[in-house]
Design a protein around this motif. Structure first.
Motif, short mmCIF file in Angstrom:
data_model
loop_
_atom_site.label_atom_id
_atom_site.label_comp_id
_atom_site.label_asym_id
_atom_site.label_seq_id
_atom_site.Cartn_x
_atom_site.Cartn_y
_atom_site.Cartn_z
N PRO A 102 0.80 -1.23 0.00
CA PRO A 102 0.00 0.00 0.00
C PRO A 102 0.83 1.27 0.00
CG PRO A 102 -0.93 -1.59 1.53
CD PRO A 102 0.39 -2.16 1.07
N ARG A 103 1.89 1.32 0.79
CA ARG A 103 2.64 2.56 0.91
C ARG A 103 3.54 2.84 -0.28
NH1 ARG A 103 4.29 2.80 7.37
NH2 ARG A 103 2.14 2.72 8.13
N ALA A 104 3.83 1.80 -1.06
CA ALA A 104 4.62 2.02 -2.27
C ALA A 104 3.78 2.72 -3.33
CB ALA A 104 5.17 0.72 -2.81
N LEU A 105 2.48 2.43 -3.35
CA LEU A 105 1.61 3.05 -4.35
C LEU A 105 1.09 4.41 -3.87
CD1 LEU A 105 0.25 2.71 -7.12
CD2 LEU A 105 -1.74 1.81 -5.91
N VAL A 106 0.71 4.50 -2.59
CA VAL A 106 0.15 5.74 -2.05
C VAL A 106 0.96 6.15 -0.82
CG1 VAL A 106 -1.91 6.88 -1.13
CG2 VAL A 106 -2.15 5.10 -2.88
N SER A 107 1.90 7.04 -1.03
CA SER A 107 2.72 7.52 0.08
C SER A 107 1.83 8.24 1.10
CB SER A 107 3.79 8.50 -0.42
OG SER A 107 4.63 7.88 -1.36
N GLY A 108 2.00 7.90 2.36
CA GLY A 108 1.24 8.57 3.41
C GLY A 108 -0.11 7.95 3.68
N THR A 109 -0.43 6.81 3.06
CA THR A 109 -1.70 6.17 3.38
C THR A 109 -1.71 5.73 4.84
OG1 THR A 109 -3.18 4.33 2.83
CG2 THR A 109 -0.83 3.92 2.60
N ALA A 201 8.04 -1.12 -10.89
CA ALA A 201 7.54 0.10 -10.25
C ALA A 201 8.00 1.34 -11.00
CB ALA A 201 7.99 0.16 -8.80
N MET A 202 9.28 1.38 -11.38
CA MET A 202 9.81 2.56 -12.07
C MET A 202 9.17 2.72 -13.45
SD MET A 202 11.75 4.17 -10.03
CE MET A 202 12.61 5.30 -11.13
N HIS A 203 8.95 1.62 -14.13
CA HIS A 203 8.28 1.72 -15.43
C HIS A 203 6.81 2.09 -15.27
CE1 HIS A 203 11.28 0.62 -18.46
NE2 HIS A 203 11.85 -0.11 -17.52
N ALA A 204 6.21 1.71 -14.15
CA ALA A 204 4.83 2.14 -13.88
C ALA A 204 4.75 3.65 -13.73
CB ALA A 204 4.30 1.44 -12.63
N TYR A 205 5.74 4.23 -13.07
CA TYR A 205 5.80 5.69 -13.00
C TYR A 205 6.08 6.29 -14.38
CZ TYR A 205 5.86 5.70 -7.88
OH TYR A 205 5.52 5.57 -6.55
N LYS A 206 7.00 5.67 -15.10
CA LYS A 206 7.39 6.18 -16.41
C LYS A 206 6.19 6.20 -17.37
CE LYS A 206 11.26 5.73 -19.64
NZ LYS A 206 12.54 5.01 -19.90
N PRO A 211 0.58 7.47 -9.93
CA PRO A 211 0.23 8.87 -10.18
C PRO A 211 1.11 9.93 -9.53
CG PRO A 211 -1.16 8.00 -8.46
CD PRO A 211 -0.26 6.86 -8.90
N HIS A 212 2.24 9.58 -8.92
CA HIS A 212 3.05 10.60 -8.25
C HIS A 212 3.80 11.43 -9.30
CE1 HIS A 212 6.00 12.44 -5.63
NE2 HIS A 212 5.34 11.96 -4.60
N PRO A 213 3.50 12.74 -9.41
CA PRO A 213 4.08 13.53 -10.51
C PRO A 213 5.59 13.66 -10.46
CG PRO A 213 2.89 14.94 -8.97
CD PRO A 213 2.58 13.53 -8.59
N VAL A 214 6.17 13.74 -9.26
CA VAL A 214 7.63 13.86 -9.16
C VAL A 214 8.29 12.57 -9.62
CG1 VAL A 214 9.58 14.18 -7.60
CG2 VAL A 214 7.53 15.58 -7.32
N MET A 215 7.74 11.43 -9.17
CA MET A 215 8.30 10.15 -9.58
C MET A 215 8.09 9.91 -11.08
SD MET A 215 9.98 8.69 -7.25
CE MET A 215 10.20 7.20 -8.20
N GLN A 216 6.97 10.37 -11.61
CA GLN A 216 6.76 10.26 -13.06
C GLN A 216 7.85 11.02 -13.81
OE1 GLN A 216 2.80 11.70 -13.74
NE2 GLN A 216 1.81 9.84 -12.97
N MET A 217 8.17 12.21 -13.31
CA MET A 217 9.20 13.02 -13.96
C MET A 217 10.56 12.36 -13.84
SD MET A 217 10.49 16.86 -12.98
CE MET A 217 11.11 16.27 -11.39
N MET A 218 10.90 11.87 -12.63
CA MET A 218 12.20 11.25 -12.42
C MET A 218 12.35 9.99 -13.27
SD MET A 218 13.69 13.24 -10.24
CE MET A 218 15.03 12.26 -9.61
N ALA A 219 11.34 9.13 -13.25
CA ALA A 219 11.41 7.89 -14.02
C ALA A 219 11.45 8.17 -15.51
CB ALA A 219 10.23 6.99 -13.68
N GLY A 220 10.77 9.23 -15.93
CA GLY A 220 10.74 9.57 -17.34
C GLY A 220 12.09 9.94 -17.91
N ARG A 221 13.01 10.34 -17.04
CA ARG A 221 14.36 10.71 -17.47
C ARG A 221 15.26 9.50 -17.67
NH1 ARG A 221 15.84 15.11 -12.81
NH2 ARG A 221 14.35 16.77 -13.34
#
Length: 238
Positions: A102-109, A201-206, A211-221
């Motif tokens: 749970p916490r890997a998908l939704v930080s702070g749950t 997980a990283m490709h899921a962000y990519k 849905p974490h926008p910062v991780m999407q940006m980081m993984a996208g690089r």
């Protein structure tokens, strides 16, 4: 207008289209009868079925297709509220990821459950819960519960052998938020993950599945090789 069309085309290449799933071969999620027994682990916080009410966690009737944080009358955590603002919806893949960690998908749950690590357990619970969601609940190939036979990532991506030393070099940016010692102070730990889990997980962000926008940006690089290198390093960074 041309830019908007290009963006729409690009998204169509990486994001699954739910309506198209009905034309593809699908397989059942799991064993719903066994899932009812596995769900006993969840009953301390969640109810499902006739007369289900919110408890420590929200009731799970109609969870398939529900937007994160979208149940009226339940006080969601700030982490789930952030996921809601990011537009996350509970489809099959996100539910599976949440049940696993749970916490890997939704930080702070606030969900303290450590997750179901056995994929068969997750499949069976999801098959059980699916019976309490809206029609077309009995059509395996219909969204939001269609499950493709194909893996999300090509075998050559999953089989990449990461360069640990290069992963350590790349990890400095990760460590601005994540602790190398594996401690969890509101930000999930990423140390000692199985390499394949890290890569997925990283490709899921990519691909903007998570849905974490910062991780999407980081993984996208990151290239496939760089993700593999980070996975190799964080598997055992001590």
């Amino acid at each position: 207008m041309r830019l908007l069309k290009l963006i729409t085309l690009a998204l169509s290449l990486v994001l699954p289209v739910a309506g198209a799933w009905a034309d593809e071969e699908a397989v059942p999620i799991g064993d719903a009868e066994r899932g009812a027994k596995v769900f006993n682990q969840c009953k301390g916080c969640h109810q499902v079925g006739a007369g289900a009410e919110n408890r420590i966690g929200p009731h799970l009737n109609g969870v398939f297709g529900r937007h994160a944080g979208g149940l009226d009358g339940f006080a969601y955590s700030k982490g789930m509220q952030r996921a809601a603002s990011d537009g996350m919806e509970w489809d099959l893949r996100r539910l599976d990821a949440y049940l696993e960690n749970p916490r890997a998908l939704v930080s702070g749950t606030r969900m303290s459950f450590r997750g179901l690590k056995n994929p068969a357990d997750r499949d069976d619970v999801l098959a059980y819960l699916r019976g309490f969601s809206d029609s077309p609940q009995n059509i395996p190939e219909a969204a939001p519960t269609a499950q493709h036979r194909e893996v999300d990532l090509p075998p050559d991506v999953l089989e990449l052998v990461g360069d640990t030393a290069y992963g350590e070099y790349l990890s400095s940016e990760c460590k601005t938020c994540h602790q190398q010692d594996g401690s969890d102070a509101g930000i999930p730990s990423i140390t000692h993950w199985p390499e394949e889990d890290f890569v997925v997980a990283m490709h899921a962000y990519k691909q903007k599945l998570r849905p974490h926008p910062v991780m999407q940006m980081m993984a996208g690089r990151l290239s496939d090789e760089e993700i593999a290198a980070l996975a190799a390093y964080f598997k055992d960074p001590d």
